[in-house]
Design a protein around this motif. Structure first.
Motif, mmCIF file in Angstrom:
data_model
loop_
_atom_site.group_PDB
_atom_site.id
_atom_site.type_symbol
_atom_site.label_atom_id
_atom_site.label_comp_id
_atom_site.label_asym_id
_atom_site.label_seq_id
_atom_site.Cartn_x
_atom_site.Cartn_y
_atom_site.Cartn_z
ATOM 1 N N MET A 195 -1.024 -9.258 -24.971
ATOM 2 C CA MET A 195 -0.517 -8.243 -26.194
ATOM 3 C C MET A 195 -1.603 -7.710 -26.914
ATOM 4 S SD MET A 195 0.957 -7.636 -29.079
ATOM 5 C CE MET A 195 1.076 -8.957 -30.138
ATOM 6 N N MET A 196 -2.599 -8.737 -27.409
ATOM 7 C CA MET A 196 -3.571 -8.373 -28.037
ATOM 8 C C MET A 196 -4.358 -7.098 -27.597
ATOM 9 S SD MET A 196 -3.560 -9.835 -30.947
ATOM 10 C CE MET A 196 -1.701 -9.229 -30.756
ATOM 11 N N ARG A 197 -4.513 -7.012 -25.996
ATOM 12 C CA ARG A 197 -5.208 -6.076 -25.545
ATOM 13 C C ARG A 197 -4.386 -4.670 -25.897
ATOM 14 N NH1 ARG A 197 -6.619 -5.579 -19.236
ATOM 15 N NH2 ARG A 197 -8.421 -4.472 -19.245
ATOM 16 N N THR A 198 -3.156 -4.627 -25.839
ATOM 17 C CA THR A 198 -2.281 -3.340 -26.004
ATOM 18 C C THR A 198 -2.301 -3.106 -27.547
ATOM 19 O OG1 THR A 198 -0.548 -4.126 -24.386
ATOM 20 C CG2 THR A 198 0.121 -2.512 -26.140
ATOM 21 N N ALA A 199 -2.651 -4.217 -28.466
ATOM 22 C CA ALA A 199 -2.521 -3.938 -29.938
ATOM 23 C C ALA A 199 -3.750 -3.358 -30.146
ATOM 24 C CB ALA A 199 -2.438 -5.382 -30.528
ATOM 25 N N ARG A 200 -4.934 -3.746 -29.524
ATOM 26 C CA ARG A 200 -6.254 -2.967 -29.759
ATOM 27 C C ARG A 200 -6.240 -1.412 -29.421
ATOM 28 N NH1 ARG A 200 -11.907 -3.638 -29.967
ATOM 29 N NH2 ARG A 200 -11.487 -5.831 -30.477
ATOM 30 N N SER A 201 -5.483 -1.318 -28.189
ATOM 31 C CA SER A 201 -5.456 -0.013 -27.682
ATOM 32 C C SER A 201 -4.554 0.918 -28.553
ATOM 33 C CB SER A 201 -4.752 -0.071 -26.247
ATOM 34 O OG SER A 201 -5.481 -0.423 -25.157
ATOM 35 N N TRP A 202 -3.515 0.271 -29.335
ATOM 36 C CA TRP A 202 -2.695 0.996 -30.189
ATOM 37 C C TRP A 202 -3.450 1.696 -31.562
ATOM 38 C CZ3 TRP A 202 -1.533 -0.301 -35.434
ATOM 39 C CH2 TRP A 202 -0.808 0.616 -36.057
ATOM 40 N N VAL A 203 -4.577 0.625 -32.124
ATOM 41 C CA VAL A 203 -5.218 0.848 -33.034
ATOM 42 C C VAL A 203 -6.134 2.262 -32.698
ATOM 43 C CG1 VAL A 203 -6.945 0.284 -34.775
ATOM 44 C CG2 VAL A 203 -4.915 -1.430 -34.000
ATOM 45 N N GLU A 204 -6.948 1.899 -31.634
ATOM 46 C CA GLU A 204 -7.803 2.738 -31.052
ATOM 47 C C GLU A 204 -7.208 4.459 -30.680
ATOM 48 O OE1 GLU A 204 -10.745 -0.390 -28.975
ATOM 49 O OE2 GLU A 204 -9.346 0.791 -27.748
ATOM 50 N N GLY A 205 -6.330 4.427 -30.271
ATOM 51 C CA GLY A 205 -5.500 5.576 -29.801
ATOM 52 C C GLY A 205 -4.663 6.325 -30.969
ATOM 53 N N TRP A 206 -4.298 5.542 -31.947
ATOM 54 C CA TRP A 206 -3.761 6.089 -33.277
ATOM 55 C C TRP A 206 -4.895 6.758 -33.985
ATOM 56 C CZ3 TRP A 206 -5.039 5.635 -38.281
ATOM 57 C CH2 TRP A 206 -4.218 5.908 -39.325
ATOM 58 N N ALA A 207 -6.219 6.122 -33.988
ATOM 59 C CA ALA A 207 -7.283 6.670 -34.584
ATOM 60 C C ALA A 207 -7.496 8.165 -34.165
ATOM 61 C CB ALA A 207 -8.558 5.983 -34.428
ATOM 62 N N VAL A 208 -7.630 7.999 -32.397
ATOM 63 C CA VAL A 208 -7.894 9.443 -31.892
ATOM 64 C C VAL A 208 -6.815 10.383 -32.117
ATOM 65 C CG1 VAL A 208 -7.793 10.319 -29.814
ATOM 66 C CG2 VAL A 208 -9.003 8.226 -30.032
ATOM 67 N N ALA A 209 -5.543 10.152 -32.323
ATOM 68 C CA ALA A 209 -4.399 10.886 -32.331
ATOM 69 C C ALA A 209 -4.581 11.642 -33.770
ATOM 70 C CB ALA A 209 -2.898 10.277 -32.206
ATOM 71 N N ARG A 210 -4.867 10.885 -34.848
ATOM 72 C CA ARG A 210 -5.061 11.081 -36.144
ATOM 73 C C ARG A 210 -6.354 11.717 -36.419
ATOM 74 N NH1 ARG A 210 -0.760 9.292 -39.929
ATOM 75 N NH2 ARG A 210 0.976 8.622 -38.313
ATOM 76 N N ARG A 211 -7.269 11.883 -35.359
ATOM 77 C CA ARG A 211 -8.684 12.369 -35.603
ATOM 78 C C ARG A 211 -9.224 11.572 -37.031
ATOM 79 N NH1 ARG A 211 -9.020 16.451 -32.281
ATOM 80 N NH2 ARG A 211 -6.918 17.646 -31.779
ATOM 81 N N MET A 212 -9.267 10.293 -36.986
ATOM 82 C CA MET A 212 -9.736 9.319 -37.712
ATOM 83 C C MET A 212 -11.075 8.890 -37.144
ATOM 84 S SD MET A 212 -8.113 9.390 -40.706
ATOM 85 C CE MET A 212 -6.573 9.813 -41.284
ATOM 86 N N PRO A 213 -11.995 8.242 -37.936
ATOM 87 C CA PRO A 213 -13.016 7.671 -37.502
ATOM 88 C C PRO A 213 -12.990 6.393 -36.406
ATOM 89 C CG PRO A 213 -13.349 7.764 -39.766
ATOM 90 C CD PRO A 213 -12.014 8.185 -39.626
ATOM 91 N N GLU A 214 -13.624 6.336 -35.499
ATOM 92 C CA GLU A 214 -13.545 5.169 -34.527
ATOM 93 C C GLU A 214 -13.272 3.841 -35.320
ATOM 94 O OE1 GLU A 214 -15.637 3.464 -30.479
ATOM 95 O OE2 GLU A 214 -16.546 5.268 -31.484
#
Length: 210
Positions: free
Chosen positions: A1-20
């Protein structure tokens, strides 16, 4: 689940065009720079002692701390001056192509660039009716900001947006969808076979916190 959680954070930042997001001992940190949320910490390690130590170092107003736990378990970590943010749920699904057919009088547009796919559903007069985004991270993508305008609700447009985003993602080689669902949005996603993996809650330091 933590792998999915990390992907959520990373993908959310991409979608919002936020810093990595940046790796930190307790999880990930994103410097948002927004007036309502200047920094976001996402705890991938839910150890209470680690969480309390982090919270004790934070002095900057509008800093947010999120974790994949019920809000009631997190509340003791925070002193006076910290306020809860909207409760959500971490959800995921194995993606498969979804036929998209907008109701009569509506058209669907899809645009993709820099890892972000944007879908818009337009009414007969060209007015915005529904929209949504995905941000890609590896073989997963995060669905975000799925919105149907009030005048166009109860016509299945949210499903149309999800279908268009899903088909585009699968065509691009993405196999997993992830999102943070509000209480209200959870029903739509569960109807589309998404599964809840964990609660997702947070607290933000108030601008006038002592």
């Amino acid at each position: 689940m933590m792998r999915t959680a990390r992907s959520w954070v990373e993908g959310w930042a991409v979608a919002r065009r936020m810093p990595e997001p940046v790796d930190v001992p307790w999880g990930l940190r994103i410097d948002l720079g927004r007036p309502d949320q200047v920094v976001r910490h996402v705890l991938l390690d839910a150890d209470p002692d680690v969480a309390r130590e982090l919270v004790g170092t934070i002095t900057e107003p509008t800093t947010c701390v999120k974790a994949f736990l019920p809000a009631a378990e997190m509340r003791p970590w925070f002193p006076a001056g910290w306020e809860p943010v909207e409760s959500c749920f971490l959800m995921a699904v194995d993606l498969r192509p979804e036929p998209v057919r907008a109701p009569d009088g509506y058209t669907v547009t899809v645009e993709s660039s820099d890892g972000v796919t944007s879908v818009r559903v337009l009414g007969s007069d060209g007015e915005p009716a529904a929209s949504g985004l995905t941000g890609r991270t590896g073989s997963a993508c995060v669905f975000d900001q799925i919105v149907t305008e009030p005048a166009h609700r109860r016509r299945g447009l949210g499903t149309v947006v999800m279908g268009a985003l899903t088909t585009t993602a699968v065509d691009g080689g993405v196999s997993t969808g992830i999102l943070g669902a509000t209480v209200q949005g959870r029903a739509l996603y569960e109807a589309l076979d998404w599964k809840v993996l964990a609660p997702l809650n947070g607290f933000v330091r108030a601008p006038d916190a002592p």
